[in-house]
Structures are given as C-alpha cells and as structure tokens.
Design an enzyme around this catalytic site. Sequence first.
Site, PDB file in Angstrom:
ATOM      1  N   TYR A 146      22.014  -0.932  14.873  1.00 19.04           N
ATOM      2  CA  TYR A 146      22.936  -1.709  15.706  1.00 19.04           C
ATOM      3  C   TYR A 146      24.356  -1.633  15.144  1.00 19.04           C
ATOM      4  O   TYR A 146      24.559  -1.745  13.936  1.00 19.04           O
ATOM      5  CB  TYR A 146      22.514  -3.178  15.767  1.00 19.04           C
ATOM      6  N   ARG A 183      24.262 -37.872  -1.627  1.00 17.63           N
ATOM      7  CA  ARG A 183      23.452 -37.382  -0.527  1.00 17.63           C
ATOM      8  C   ARG A 183      22.419 -38.444  -0.171  1.00 17.63           C
ATOM      9  O   ARG A 183      22.366 -38.939   0.940  1.00 17.63           O
ATOM     10  CB  ARG A 183      22.792 -36.069  -0.984  1.00 17.63           C
ATOM     11  N   MET A 189      15.805  -7.182  14.185  1.00 17.96           N
ATOM     12  CA  MET A 189      14.842  -8.273  14.268  1.00 17.96           C
ATOM     13  C   MET A 189      13.509  -7.913  13.608  1.00 17.96           C
ATOM     14  O   MET A 189      12.925  -8.716  12.879  1.00 17.96           O
ATOM     15  CB  MET A 189      14.611  -8.653  15.739  1.00 17.96           C
ATOM     16  N   LYS A 202       7.793 -29.247  -1.208  1.00 17.05           N
ATOM     17  CA  LYS A 202       8.415 -29.420   0.118  1.00 17.05           C
ATOM     18  C   LYS A 202       8.565 -28.056   0.794  1.00 17.05           C
ATOM     19  O   LYS A 202       8.425 -27.010   0.131  1.00 17.05           O
ATOM     20  CB  LYS A 202       9.772 -30.107  -0.051  1.00 17.05           C
TER      21      LYS A 202
HETATM   22  C1  PLP Z   1      14.078 -29.874  -4.154  1.00 17.25           C
HETATM   23  C2  PLP Z   1      14.132 -30.944  -5.158  1.00 17.25           C
HETATM   24  C3  PLP Z   1      13.638 -30.734  -6.451  1.00 17.25           C
HETATM   25  C4  PLP Z   1      13.196 -29.377  -6.943  1.00 17.25           C
HETATM   26  O1  PLP Z   1      14.353 -28.623  -7.249  1.00 17.25           O
HETATM   27  P1  PLP Z   1      14.255 -27.124  -7.808  1.00 17.25           P
HETATM   28  O2  PLP Z   1      15.658 -26.734  -8.037  1.00 17.25           O
HETATM   29  O3  PLP Z   1      13.591 -26.317  -6.725  1.00 17.25           O
HETATM   30  O4  PLP Z   1      13.428 -27.164  -9.031  1.00 17.25           O
HETATM   31  C5  PLP Z   1      13.576 -31.818  -7.316  1.00 17.25           C
HETATM   32  N1  PLP Z   1      14.032 -33.043  -6.924  1.00 17.25           N
HETATM   33  C6  PLP Z   1      14.545 -33.262  -5.693  1.00 17.25           C
HETATM   34  C7  PLP Z   1      15.033 -34.620  -5.341  1.00 17.25           C
HETATM   35  C8  PLP Z   1      14.616 -32.223  -4.763  1.00 17.25           C
HETATM   36  O5  PLP Z   1      15.149 -32.447  -3.568  1.00 17.25           O
END
Ligand code: PLP
Length: 372
Positions: A259, A134, A312, A36
């Site tokens: 800054y 969640r 930036m 992802k």
């Molecule tokens: C992001 C995610 C993972 C991977 O988790 P990591 O801690 O990056 O290994 C696995 N399962 C679900 C449902 C996730 O959202």
Amino acid sequence: MHNHAAILTIDLAALTANWRMLAQRSAPGECAAVVKANAYGLGIETAVPALAKAGCRTFFVAHLSEAIRVRAAAPDADIFVLNGLSAGQMEAYTAHRLAPVLGSMPEIEAFLAASNANPGIPAPALHVDTGMNRLGLRPDVARDFIAQGGLARLKPGLVMSHFVSAETPDDPVTATQIATMTSVVAHMESHSQRPRVSLCNSSGLFLDIAPTYHLCRPGYALYGGNPTPGKPNPMQPVIRLESSIVQIHTVLKGERVGYNGNFLATRDSRIATISCGYADGFPRNAGAKPGEPGGIAILAGREVPFAGNVSMDLITLDITDVPEGSVKPGDLATLIGDSLDIDRVGASGKTSGYEILTNLGQRYQRIYVQPE
Ligand SMILES: *Cc1c(COP(=O)(O)O)cnc(C)c1O
C-alpha cells in the site's frame, strides 16, 4: 497446521520461572501477579492456573469481568480489582470473593455503606496516589482519612501506590513517591495501623531504592518484558510469534511494494509475503518508509527488514540478502523471538512491548508449553 497463518507459542515454564525469580526479589514480602488485560494478552485461563501452581496466591486485574475469570481459574486466590468499585457491583464482588481497590472518598463511603449488606466481601485495598495523578487518594486526603480513624473503619487488606516511571531509574519522581509512601506508612503506624503495603511493579522490583514492603505487583516482567530498559533483560522470553510465507516473488529495480508503494526497490529484489498483519495486533507503525526503518523478521537465521507498509493480513519482507533456495513458501518467519524480544519489537513499531503483548491477535494458533 495451516488452518492458522501464524503461530503464537506461549512458554508457561518461562512464565513460572519468571514469577519465581521475581518472588525471590520480593522476599521476605509476597509476590503477586498482575494479570489484567487477559494476562497481558497471553490468556487468563492458562496463565493464572500455571502461576497459581507455581505458588502465586494473589492476582491483580483491572476489571470485574477479568476478576470473575481469574476466580474461576484460581478458586483460592486473593484477587484485587484495580479499577475499583462502580455502583451496583457490590453483590458480584461479594459472590466471587473479590477485593476492590478503592481510590476516592466517594468510593470508600459507598463501600462502607454497602458492606453491611454484603458482610462476606473481602477486605478492600486502599490506593494512595503518590504522583501518578490517575487513581487513588491524594496523600493529604489519605493522611486526614488515617488521622480520623478511617483505616479502623475500612480495615483495608492492603494499602498500595503505583510508580510513575520506575523503568527510568534517574527520574526524580521515583524518590519523591517513595518518600511520600514512607511518610504515609509512618503516619499509619503512628495511629497504630499496620495494614500490608504494596508499591513495586516490575521495574520497581529492580530499583535499589524501592522498598518491597509486604507485596509486589509485577506484570510486564512476568511475560518476558525487560524491567530494566537499556540493560540486559534479566527475564526469560515467554512468547514466540511465527508466521508462514505465503509467496516469494521478484520485483525489479524501480518497482514498489505494498500500500502506498512505501518500499521502492533500489535493486532487483526478492520479497517474501507472510501471513500476519495489523489485524493480528502487529503494529501498523512497524511499516517501513523510505529512510525510516520499520519492523524486522528472522528468516533462515537472518534478520530481514519489512518492505513497506504492514497490511491488515500480510507483511512483506525484503529477503534479497537471504541466499536463494534457503527459504520457500510455507517456511516460518519469526516476528517475536530470539533476537526480536518484545521490547525491540515494540520499539520497531513505535510503541512499547506492553502494547505488543496486550494486542496479541485472536487468530493465531496458540501453542502452550507446559511447565514440567
Ligand atoms: C499494570 C499495573 C501493575 C503492573 O505493572 P508492570 O509495569 O506491568 O509490572 C502494577 N500495579 C498497578 C496499579 C498497575 O496498574
């Protein structure tokens, strides 16, 4: 080479070595890859083919748009979409052979209603919420669904849950989640249902008490993140970030840098200004304030502290302790790499290594080291 101010080197050989190591830990179950957020910032189009070539057959993404990119990169893989199915997406899931992860009764009903018209859609996954609160069916809802023959109707290819804090092994929630998942699996078996089960993320794979079941879902550790915070990192580093020095100049004792003047020279100092900033995804919170250390870079083999705010497009480094003449404009400072692993960089920016990865900038020159 100076079209880009900073160079991001992505070691696909280390990525695939990490996957193989995690695959061994997942055995006899299968090891998937969570890709992802554009493969945690590395790039789906390069990471996915490398992982597929190494033997990875199953990928998880968050969004349909990401899944379509993974499908193009891995024509034969199983692809699960964690954020599930929204109205009107069934045709796209079917066309690209994507499996939604379903996590609520309305979503399940919508899937069942639409699957007659879309018989080619892959078997979905069923998400059971064991404590994250969640996504996913609450355990009591999942038990009722199972008892009412729901699995026989849905025919999920996978039943999964997700750890709340597997990276902190002492957190009692982990044992509670495992107990809940164990009882859900027993409940399925008592109704003669034996779908594949998945629980472990990266850190879960390093917990002695966590069952690996049929499929593990690491993300962070693949990309070199430490799945065992506080202990040595068992993974190989995958990314290196280097940025060139634009200018070196001297500031006098009592003068300020950047800054808001957050760096005050307490001695005559040499400052190296490098070409990378928060617009490149480097956290602005890595800026150093008086009495509050911030980020670190490596120059001429030495760790040097950030001097004041992250801008930036620029970061200022205090190189007063680096021997004069050993660095010059055009030299590269390391921002991620060697002693600066992504967990440490995240901590110095008051965030996590996950966020360092997923924010990796768009204007780096990206160099890919290919596996043998
Ligand atoms: C992001 C995610 C993972 C991977 O988790 P990591 O801690 O990056 O290994 C696995 N399962 C679900 C449902 C996730 O959202």
